[in-house]
Design an enzyme around this catalytic site. Structure first.
Site, PDB file in Angstrom:
ATOM      1  N   HIS A 100     -54.442  75.367 -19.753  1.00 20.96           N
ATOM      2  CA  HIS A 100     -53.645  76.283 -20.582  1.00 20.96           C
ATOM      3  C   HIS A 100     -54.519  76.824 -21.712  1.00 20.96           C
ATOM      4  CE1 HIS A 100     -53.392  72.558 -22.808  1.00 20.96           C
ATOM      5  NE2 HIS A 100     -52.719  73.102 -23.795  1.00 20.96           N
ATOM      6  N   HIS A 140     -54.291  76.822 -25.049  1.00 25.52           N
ATOM      7  CA  HIS A 140     -54.354  76.309 -26.421  1.00 25.52           C
ATOM      8  C   HIS A 140     -55.829  76.137 -26.780  1.00 25.52           C
ATOM      9  CE1 HIS A 140     -49.994  74.663 -26.863  1.00 25.52           C
ATOM     10  NE2 HIS A 140     -50.133  75.887 -27.327  1.00 25.52           N
ATOM     11  N   ASP A 178     -57.761  74.058 -28.187  1.00 23.07           N
ATOM     12  CA  ASP A 178     -58.567  72.848 -27.922  1.00 23.07           C
ATOM     13  C   ASP A 178     -59.031  72.759 -26.465  1.00 23.07           C
ATOM     14  OD1 ASP A 178     -55.760  72.488 -27.565  1.00 23.07           O
ATOM     15  OD2 ASP A 178     -55.988  70.311 -27.466  1.00 23.07           O
ATOM     16  N   HIS A 179     -58.462  73.595 -25.577  1.00 18.62           N
ATOM     17  CA  HIS A 179     -58.845  73.538 -24.161  1.00 18.62           C
ATOM     18  C   HIS A 179     -59.760  74.687 -23.723  1.00 18.62           C
ATOM     19  CE1 HIS A 179     -55.969  70.259 -23.177  1.00 18.62           C
ATOM     20  NE2 HIS A 179     -55.516  70.676 -24.341  1.00 18.62           N
ATOM     21  N   HIS A 202     -45.063  72.821 -21.137  1.00 17.63           N
ATOM     22  CA  HIS A 202     -45.735  72.827 -22.433  1.00 17.63           C
ATOM     23  C   HIS A 202     -45.238  74.035 -23.222  1.00 17.63           C
ATOM     24  CE1 HIS A 202     -48.695  71.089 -25.002  1.00 17.63           C
ATOM     25  NE2 HIS A 202     -49.607  72.029 -24.901  1.00 17.63           N
TER      26      HIS A 202
HETATM   27 ZN   LIG Z   1     -54.430  69.901 -26.042  1.00 19.60          ZN
HETATM   28 ZN   LIG Z   2     -51.680  72.248 -25.577  1.00 22.47          ZN
END
Ligand SMILES: [Zn+2]
Ligand SMILES: [Zn+2]
Length: 300
Positions: free
Chosen positions: A64, A66, A68-69, A140
């Site tokens: 996904h 976000h 941090d990814h 999510h």
């Molecule tokens: Zn995450």
């Molecule tokens: Zn996330």
């Protein structure tokens, strides 16, 4: 000798990295295939520390969008450009990936000398004679995919079934071994009915999601189940509110799916001094639970 699947945990933190845990990313190698699952900030340096070669990456699977990814993506794509990467890079992700990738490439004024192919995926999306990849939608705050890497087993003749259906040996067995249906004495039989698969291996990746009913069927009987466990159940309300899993829920999903091993990642830094709490909670439900550190690797 059959080739092994190698997995390297490049980053195992959640959205806030710590001194010892980097943003999420995992590297899977099988034969000539090198697949990166997520690409958090700092992934490039983790790749170097793990003594892996970024130019060998064949596919990037994004769970996904976000930060941090995916924050490691622009830097990695730039490095590939600077390093003379000439393959076609396949990037797969959930709904919205095409537009977001296009924006990212525009934002950093990429002038790539290599092809990037972007696909939004759901269900089985890649297959060759050795393995296939499939995705399932998770729950999510933004569209999020879980992924399976499945190394295909060899089809073997099920002798019990053959005697049940009174099928004698002959040329048709070869057809069955290739996964094709056969006609025998006027009746049709699918390969599935008369064969079983031996040596199949499955690696499942479930990142950022609230616990949901789709997880266990999707990761069913995985040899390796890599699952996010951002929280412990003592703050399960917070986990639910933020659409994340607790260690207990990860353990429950692993148990229900009858997986072989559970690896907990995406660990919140609030547990950095008490990691045992997360592991203990999962182990209580599912004994074969592990808490990998950054750069740990395993082979199956
Ligand atoms: Zn995450
Ligand atoms: Zn996330």
């Amino acid at each position: 000798m059959t080739e092994k699947i190698k997995i390297v945990f490049l980053g195992t933190s959640d959205s806030v990295p710590s001194a010892s845990r980097n943003h999420p990313s995992m590297w899977l190698n099988y034969k000539g295939e090198n697949i990166l699952f997520d690409c958090g900030e700092g992934t490039q340096r983790q790749i170097r520390k793990a003594k892996l070669n970024p130019c060998k990456i064949t596919k990037i699977l994004i769970t996904h969008w976000h930060a941090d990814h995916v924050l490691g993506l622009p830097g990695l794509l730039k490095t590939l450009e600077m390093s003379g990467y000439r393959k076609t890079l396949h990037i797969y992700g959930p709904k919205g990936t095409k537009l977001l990738m296009k924006s990212l490439l525009k934002l950093f004024a990429f002038r790539t000398d290599y092809q990037i192919k972007i696909e939004e995926v759901n269900g089985k999306f890649f297959e060759n004679e050795d393995f296939y990849l499939e995705s399932e939608k998770m729950d999510h705050r933004v569209p999020c995919n879980a992924y399976n890497f499945v190394k295909k087993g060899k089809l073997r003749i099920d002798k019990i079934k053959h005697s049940q259906f009174k099928i004698t040996s002959g040329k048709h067995l070869q057809k069955l071994k290739q996964g094709k249906a056969i006609s025998y004495k006027g009746k049709k039989y699918s390969a599935k009915t008369l064969t079983y698969s031996e040596g199949e291996k499955k690696v499942s990746f479930v990142l950022d999601t609230a616990f949901n009913k789709k997880i266990s069927p999707f990761v069913k009987e995985a040899d390796v189940f890599i699952c996010e466990s951002a929280f412990s159940s003592e703050i399960k309300e917070k986990a639910e509110e933020r659409y994340h899993m607790t260690a207990k829920k990860a353990g429950e999903a692993a148990k229900k799916a009858k997986v072989k091993k559970l690896f907990l990642i995406h660990i919140s830094q609030r547990y950095s001094k008490n990691l045992e709490q997360i592991l203990k909670e999962a182990k209580k439900i599912f004994k074969n639970s592990y808490l990998p550190k950054d750069l740990d690797s395993l082979e199956i």
